[in-house]
Design a protein around this motif. Structure first.
Motif, PDB file in Angstrom:
ATOM      1  N   ALA A  34       6.861   6.790   2.536  1.00 51.28           N
ATOM      2  CA  ALA A  34       5.765   5.896   2.915  1.00 51.28           C
ATOM      3  C   ALA A  34       4.912   6.579   3.959  1.00 51.28           C
ATOM      4  CB  ALA A  34       6.313   4.581   3.450  1.00 51.28           C
ATOM      5  N   THR A  35       3.599   6.563   3.766  1.00 50.96           N
ATOM      6  CA  THR A  35       2.646   7.110   4.721  1.00 50.96           C
ATOM      7  C   THR A  35       2.176   5.982   5.625  1.00 50.96           C
ATOM      8  OG1 THR A  35       1.930   8.757   3.100  1.00 50.96           O
ATOM      9  CG2 THR A  35       0.483   8.366   4.975  1.00 50.96           C
ATOM     10  N   LEU A  36       2.496   6.108   6.926  1.00 50.85           N
ATOM     11  CA  LEU A  36       2.293   5.027   7.887  1.00 50.85           C
ATOM     12  C   LEU A  36       1.170   5.365   8.843  1.00 50.85           C
ATOM     13  CD1 LEU A  36       3.350   2.395   9.289  1.00 50.85           C
ATOM     14  CD2 LEU A  36       4.867   3.885  10.615  1.00 50.85           C
ATOM     15  N   ARG A  37       0.277   4.380   9.078  1.00 51.78           N
ATOM     16  CA  ARG A  37      -0.763   4.517  10.090  1.00 51.78           C
ATOM     17  C   ARG A  37      -0.250   3.933  11.409  1.00 51.78           C
ATOM     18  NH1 ARG A  37      -6.623   3.191   7.343  1.00 51.78           N
ATOM     19  NH2 ARG A  37      -6.207   4.024   5.272  1.00 51.78           N
ATOM     20  N   LEU A  38      -0.636   4.580  12.524  1.00 55.96           N
ATOM     21  CA  LEU A  38      -0.108   4.182  13.826  1.00 55.96           C
ATOM     22  C   LEU A  38      -0.931   3.092  14.498  1.00 55.96           C
ATOM     23  CD1 LEU A  38       0.925   7.666  15.268  1.00 55.96           C
ATOM     24  CD2 LEU A  38       2.317   6.014  14.012  1.00 55.96           C
ATOM     25  N   LEU A  39      -2.262   3.198  14.473  1.00 58.07           N
ATOM     26  CA  LEU A  39      -3.092   2.240  15.191  1.00 58.07           C
ATOM     27  C   LEU A  39      -2.864   0.793  14.760  1.00 58.07           C
ATOM     28  CD1 LEU A  39      -6.511   4.111  15.570  1.00 58.07           C
ATOM     29  CD2 LEU A  39      -4.791   3.659  17.324  1.00 58.07           C
ATOM     30  N   PRO A  40      -2.720   0.474  13.474  1.00 51.39           N
ATOM     31  CA  PRO A  40      -2.489  -0.925  13.094  1.00 51.39           C
ATOM     32  C   PRO A  40      -1.205  -1.516  13.667  1.00 51.39           C
ATOM     33  CG  PRO A  40      -3.237   0.335  11.197  1.00 51.39           C
ATOM     34  CD  PRO A  40      -2.958   1.318  12.284  1.00 51.39           C
ATOM     35  N   LEU A  41      -0.271  -0.663  14.127  1.00 49.11           N
ATOM     36  CA  LEU A  41       0.958  -1.193  14.710  1.00 49.11           C
ATOM     37  C   LEU A  41       0.668  -1.999  15.968  1.00 49.11           C
ATOM     38  CD1 LEU A  41       3.310   1.919  14.338  1.00 49.11           C
ATOM     39  CD2 LEU A  41       3.307  -0.159  12.940  1.00 49.11           C
ATOM     40  N   LEU A  42      -0.446  -1.682  16.653  1.00 48.85           N
ATOM     41  CA  LEU A  42      -0.805  -2.414  17.862  1.00 48.85           C
ATOM     42  C   LEU A  42      -1.128  -3.870  17.564  1.00 48.85           C
ATOM     43  CD1 LEU A  42      -3.071   0.306  19.551  1.00 48.85           C
ATOM     44  CD2 LEU A  42      -0.648  -0.189  20.004  1.00 48.85           C
ATOM     45  N   SER A  43      -1.579  -4.159  16.330  1.00 47.65           N
ATOM     46  CA  SER A  43      -1.869  -5.542  15.928  1.00 47.65           C
ATOM     47  C   SER A  43      -0.782  -6.110  15.012  1.00 47.65           C
ATOM     48  CB  SER A  43      -3.226  -5.606  15.213  1.00 47.65           C
ATOM     49  OG  SER A  43      -3.221  -4.776  14.054  1.00 47.65           O
ATOM     50  N   ARG A  44       0.429  -5.516  15.114  1.00 43.34           N
ATOM     51  CA  ARG A  44       1.585  -5.966  14.335  1.00 43.34           C
ATOM     52  C   ARG A  44       1.295  -5.931  12.830  1.00 43.34           C
ATOM     53  NH1 ARG A  44       4.650 -10.937  17.483  1.00 43.34           N
ATOM     54  NH2 ARG A  44       5.223  -9.737  19.342  1.00 43.34           N
ATOM     55  N   THR A  45       0.645  -4.884  12.401  1.00 40.27           N
ATOM     56  CA  THR A  45       0.380  -4.668  10.978  1.00 40.27           C
ATOM     57  C   THR A  45       1.064  -3.377  10.552  1.00 40.27           C
ATOM     58  OG1 THR A  45      -1.752  -5.808  11.068  1.00 40.27           O
ATOM     59  CG2 THR A  45      -1.373  -4.315   9.211  1.00 40.27           C
ATOM     60  N   LEU A  46       1.941  -3.494   9.594  1.00 40.51           N
ATOM     61  CA  LEU A  46       2.622  -2.322   9.047  1.00 40.51           C
ATOM     62  C   LEU A  46       1.827  -1.874   7.826  1.00 40.51           C
ATOM     63  CD1 LEU A  46       5.109  -0.525   9.448  1.00 40.51           C
ATOM     64  CD2 LEU A  46       6.335  -1.997   7.845  1.00 40.51           C
ATOM     65  N   LEU A  47       0.955  -0.893   8.047  1.00 41.19           N
ATOM     66  CA  LEU A  47       0.018  -0.453   7.014  1.00 41.19           C
ATOM     67  C   LEU A  47       0.519   0.843   6.396  1.00 41.19           C
ATOM     68  CD1 LEU A  47      -2.615  -0.786   5.493  1.00 41.19           C
ATOM     69  CD2 LEU A  47      -3.810   0.290   7.406  1.00 41.19           C
ATOM     70  N   LEU A  48       0.888   0.761   5.131  1.00 39.94           N
ATOM     71  CA  LEU A  48       1.362   1.924   4.386  1.00 39.94           C
ATOM     72  C   LEU A  48       0.265   2.354   3.425  1.00 39.94           C
ATOM     73  CD1 LEU A  48       4.995   0.716   3.515  1.00 39.94           C
ATOM     74  CD2 LEU A  48       4.212   1.924   5.560  1.00 39.94           C
ATOM     75  N   ASP A  49      -0.286   3.542   3.642  1.00 41.42           N
ATOM     76  CA  ASP A  49      -1.341   4.022   2.747  1.00 41.42           C
ATOM     77  C   ASP A  49      -0.795   4.222   1.335  1.00 41.42           C
ATOM     78  OD1 ASP A  49      -3.529   4.011   4.391  1.00 41.42           O
ATOM     79  OD2 ASP A  49      -3.071   5.960   5.246  1.00 41.42           O
ATOM     80  N   THR A  50       0.341   4.903   1.239  1.00 42.08           N
ATOM     81  CA  THR A  50       0.918   5.206  -0.071  1.00 42.08           C
ATOM     82  C   THR A  50       2.431   5.036   0.001  1.00 42.08           C
ATOM     83  OG1 THR A  50      -0.831   6.819  -0.525  1.00 42.08           O
ATOM     84  CG2 THR A  50       1.140   6.917  -1.901  1.00 42.08           C
ATOM     85  N   LEU A  51       2.954   4.279  -0.942  1.00 44.30           N
ATOM     86  CA  LEU A  51       4.401   4.112  -1.066  1.00 44.30           C
ATOM     87  C   LEU A  51       4.814   4.742  -2.388  1.00 44.30           C
ATOM     88  CD1 LEU A  51       7.107   2.897  -0.133  1.00 44.30           C
ATOM     89  CD2 LEU A  51       6.452   0.775  -1.289  1.00 44.30           C
ATOM     90  N   VAL A  52       5.691   5.735  -2.322  1.00 43.96           N
ATOM     91  CA  VAL A  52       6.134   6.457  -3.514  1.00 43.96           C
ATOM     92  C   VAL A  52       7.614   6.169  -3.734  1.00 43.96           C
ATOM     93  CG1 VAL A  52       6.385   8.692  -4.630  1.00 43.96           C
ATOM     94  CG2 VAL A  52       4.436   8.270  -3.104  1.00 43.96           C
ATOM     95  N   LEU A  53       7.944   5.633  -4.896  1.00 39.86           N
ATOM     96  CA  LEU A  53       9.331   5.369  -5.270  1.00 39.86           C
ATOM     97  C   LEU A  53       9.719   6.340  -6.379  1.00 39.86           C
ATOM     98  CD1 LEU A  53       9.284   1.451  -5.413  1.00 39.86           C
ATOM     99  CD2 LEU A  53       9.731   2.933  -3.453  1.00 39.86           C
ATOM    100  N   THR A  54      10.757   7.116  -6.119  1.00 41.29           N
ATOM    101  CA  THR A  54      11.227   8.089  -7.102  1.00 41.29           C
ATOM    102  C   THR A  54      12.543   7.616  -7.692  1.00 41.29           C
ATOM    103  OG1 THR A  54      10.175   9.881  -5.864  1.00 41.29           O
ATOM    104  CG2 THR A  54      11.864  10.496  -7.466  1.00 41.29           C
ATOM    105  N   ALA A  55      12.581   7.547  -9.019  1.00 39.17           N
ATOM    106  CA  ALA A  55      13.780   7.132  -9.761  1.00 39.17           C
ATOM    107  C   ALA A  55      14.340   5.799  -9.270  1.00 39.17           C
ATOM    108  CB  ALA A  55      14.849   8.213  -9.696  1.00 39.17           C
ATOM    109  N   PRO A  56      13.504   4.739  -9.200  1.00 40.32           N
ATOM    110  CA  PRO A  56      14.051   3.439  -8.820  1.00 40.32           C
ATOM    111  C   PRO A  56      14.804   2.803  -9.993  1.00 40.32           C
ATOM    112  CG  PRO A  56      11.747   3.202  -9.357  1.00 40.32           C
ATOM    113  CD  PRO A  56      12.058   4.672  -9.469  1.00 40.32           C
TER     114      PRO A  56
END
Length: 708
Positions: free
Chosen positions: A138-160
């Motif tokens: 998961a690619t995570l942005r840091l600034l949105p954490l200040l507003s309690r937002t967990l913002l993932l640019d891209t979530l990659v699932l391999t062999a789920p």
């Protein structure tokens, strides 16, 4: 004494000097702060690069387990990697570092005690619990954490390998609850907001198991290689479906876009799918503008199957039993749960041997969703309407929802009303040209069907028949058990000779049929409703001609026998007027006044028709107007079943099924031989008025059963 020279004046200081000093200090502080921030970022990067992220696994596992109400674990390595700049940002945010987390061997269990029978039936078998993922990043942005937002640019699932399951009571494993509450937690109770920009699945399995629908489905996800012929520059994932719905196997395949964008409102996500379950097949191709909300659909959809009623589990549409069908059209709108609004536009197809065209619109809502639209058929095969009423169409030996009883004529298949509370509808249908047997000149059919709160109203139900028209109004109340039904309508201008092309070629006419009818009954089939019915019918035939030869050409064998016995084998009889007035009570049709007026005689008929047993006992008594027709003094009877009536000379019961006045009432559709009212044009006729004069006004309270 010489005076001392005056001291030189001190130079005036520059007025900008005091201003420059604070500016320089501010600049130095800014540069120092920037250097500190850069140093801090570099320090964080160095720490992150050397930090052992596996130390955070117990904390992450505990937090996720508590938040979801089930056991969660990262069983492999947890690593972190900084990246800079941000490729998806612009402006100064472009230069803020981001963090990519990667975890190996993730596991999530089902809630404690949760199990489904269908999950155990999945093929290939799924791992225990809700699912496992070989690798997730998961690619995570840091600034949105200040507003309690967990913002993932891209979530990659391999062999789920993930299985979504629902039990018989409706509970499911994708609704997360906290261990403290033990109940579903609304999103507003969670102070953190999770947002995923893009979802990428690289190989693996997805599954769905539903005990309430007896459904077990597995989907294999494989990535297409770049440049593959199937990718067509649109698709990046190949889908393979397999499973079971009830006792029917499910199999299918499809293609999907490489990246599922969940944040954008218009992403034009491509999807192509072809699947079959039992006799139902589905093919679709198009795009989803908003896959996360299942909205913005634009698909070409082909549907086919053994009966339209089989579409209910797939679509939720309450449709009648039909012969085999196949339709293709454009599906636009949204399939969002509880907010679905879609339109199946400009579809074309076939039902049996009939063509079908139209547009349907579906709107979800409370207390029931609603289906509206208009459907037409340019070439409607009459037999294809049979399964709607419980009669076979002839396309297969035994069709769903149909029933044929040996020795019986009336349809006895039960109306399928169990789904009437699942949907309301308002659909108009036009059959522009009817393909029918030669002996039934049905020219056009139109109906508006309104289903509202389990009440089906067909009004107007209109038939163009034999260059005339039948208008009717049908109401079936599905809220009562057994069903209650009412039927009323009128017959106008039916040319009876048009029912028999060979007679029409002789330039002869059986006359014109007019009438009206009204009937009410209860039961779960056409036969049961008629067996309990009450009402009245009045039919008139005027200005006709008949003879044994004409009835033989019309294949009215029973009528031919009756006419031969009454008037002789070679005589052509001119009909002035024929009246058939029946009163119906408790399924018994009493010949209240059935007479025909000819130039030679007036012929009266009395007796009963038992709609429950499909038997008749009728007596025909001629009154000669000319003494030379002595044979007319002999009464006749017709008795037996609807399928096998018999004519006799001895006094007793008899049938009205064909012949001039007798034949005319018989050639009308079966539904017309059942009801009352007035027919002004015919009743004003002088020849008909003579027959109506002695008409009894009150029906007997308990008509007797016909003798056998």
């Amino acid at each position: 004494m010489t005076p001392a020279p005056a001291p030189a004046a001190a130079p005036n200081p520059s007025p900008t000097a005091p201003r420059q000093r604070p500016a320089r200090r501010a600049l130095r502080w800014a540069l120092a702060l920037l250097a500190a921030l850069v140093a801090l970022v570099l320090l964080l990067i160095v720490l992150a690069a050397s930090f052992d992220w596996n130390r955070l696994k117990p904390w992450v596992n505990g937090k996720v387990s508590a938040a979801t109400g089930r056991d969660f674990a990262i069983e492999g390595d947890l690593t972190g990697r900084w990246h800079w700049p941000q490729p998806l940002e612009s402006g100064w945010r472009h230069w803020v570092p981001g963090l990519t987390l990667q975890a190996q061997q993730l596991r999530m269990d089902n809630p404690q005690g949760f199990a489904t029978a269908q999950a155990a039936a999945l093929v290939p078998p799924a791992p225990p619990g809700m699912g496992r993922i070989a690798s997730a990043s998961a690619t995570l942005r840091l600034l949105p954490l200040l507003s309690r937002t967990l913002l993932l640019d891209t979530l990659v699932l391999t062999a789920p390998d993930i299985v979504f399951a629902r039990r018989q009571d409706g509970s499911n494993n994708w609704t997360f609850t906290t261990t403290e509450q033990g109940q579903e937690r609304p999103g507003r109770d969670n102070p953190w907001d999770l947002q995923v920009g893009q979802l990428v699945i690289r190989g693996g399995w997805l599954g769905y198991a539903d005990d309430s629908k007896d459904l077990a489905l597995r989907v294999r996800v494989d990535n297409l290689e770049q440049g593959a012929a199937q990718s067509q520059d649109r698709y990046g994932v190949r889908l393979g479906l397999q499973g079971r719905y009830g006792k029917a196997a499910i199999e299918g395949s499809g293609l999907a876009g490489p990246v599922l964008a969940l944040r954008e409102r218009q992403v034009r996500f491509p999807l192509q799918l072809s699947a079959r379950s039992g006799n139902v097949q589905v093919q679709l191709e198009g795009v989803l503008d908003n896959p996360a909300a299942l909205s913005g659909l634009d698909f070409q959809v082909l549907l086919g199957g053994a009966s339209m009623a089989d579409l209910f589990p797939l679509t939720g549409l309450v449709l009648p039993n039909t012969p085999p069908f196949e339709v293709k059209g454009r599906l636009l709108g949204s399939l969002a749960p509880d907010r679905a609004v879609w339109e199946y536009r400009d579809f074309n197809g076939t039902v049996g041997d009939s063509d079908l065209h139209g547009t349907l619109r579906y709107t979800s809502g409370q207390p029931r969703p609603r289906l509206q639209g208009h459907v037409t058929s340019k070439q409607l095969r009459l037999a294809d309407l049979g399964p709607v009423l419980g009669a076979p169409s002839g396309k297969r030996p035994q069709e769903k929802g149909t029933h044929q009883r040996p020795g019986k004529v009336l349809p006895d298949a039960r109306f399928a009303t169990g789904r009437w509370d699942a949907m309301d509808l308002d659909v108009a249908f036009d059959g522009e040209h009817i393909i029918r047997p030669e002996a039934l000149p049905l020219e056009r059919l139109s109906v508006r069907a309104v289903l509202d709160d389990r009440q089906l109203h067909l009004a107007p139900l209109r038939f163009g028949l034999a260059r005339g028209r039948i208008d009717s109004d049908v109401l079936i109340d599905g809220r009562s058990q057994p069903l209650k039904a009412t039927l009323k309508g009128s017959v106008e201008g039916l040319q009876l000779s048009a029912l028999f092309p060979k007679v029409e070629l002789m330039k002869k006419s059986f006359g014109r049929l007019d009438g009206s009818f009204e009937l009410a009954g209860s039961g779960d089939s056409v036969a049961a409703m008629l067996a309990s019915s009450a009402g009245r019918t009045r039919l008139f035939i005027r200005e006709g001609t008949f003879s044994k030869e004409m009835l033989d050409l019309a294949a009215l064998n029973l009528g031919s026998v009756i006419v031969a016995k009454l008037f002789g084998d070679d005589r052509e009889v001119r009909l002035r007027c024929a009246v058939a007035d029946f009163r119906v009570r408790h399924g018994m049709a009493d010949a209240n006044r059935v007479s025909l007026n000819t130039e030679e005689a007036i012929v009266d008929m009395t007796g009963l028709i038992d709609l429950a047993e499909e038997e008749m006992s009728l007596r025909i008594k001629p009154r000669s107007l000319q003494w030379k027709f002595l044979s007319l003094r002999t009464p006749l009877h017709v008795r037996g079943t609807f399928a096998h009536p018999q004519v006799g000379i001895d006094p007793g019961p008899l049938l009205l099924r064909a012949g001039a006045a007798v034949a005319a009432a018989a050639v009308a559709p079966a539904a017309l031989a059942l009801v009352p009212i007035t027919v002004p044009g015919a009743e004003d006729d002088a020849n008909c008025a003579r027959l109506l004069a002695p008409l009894r006004q009150k029906a007997p309270e308990h008509p007797a059963k016909p003798s056998k």
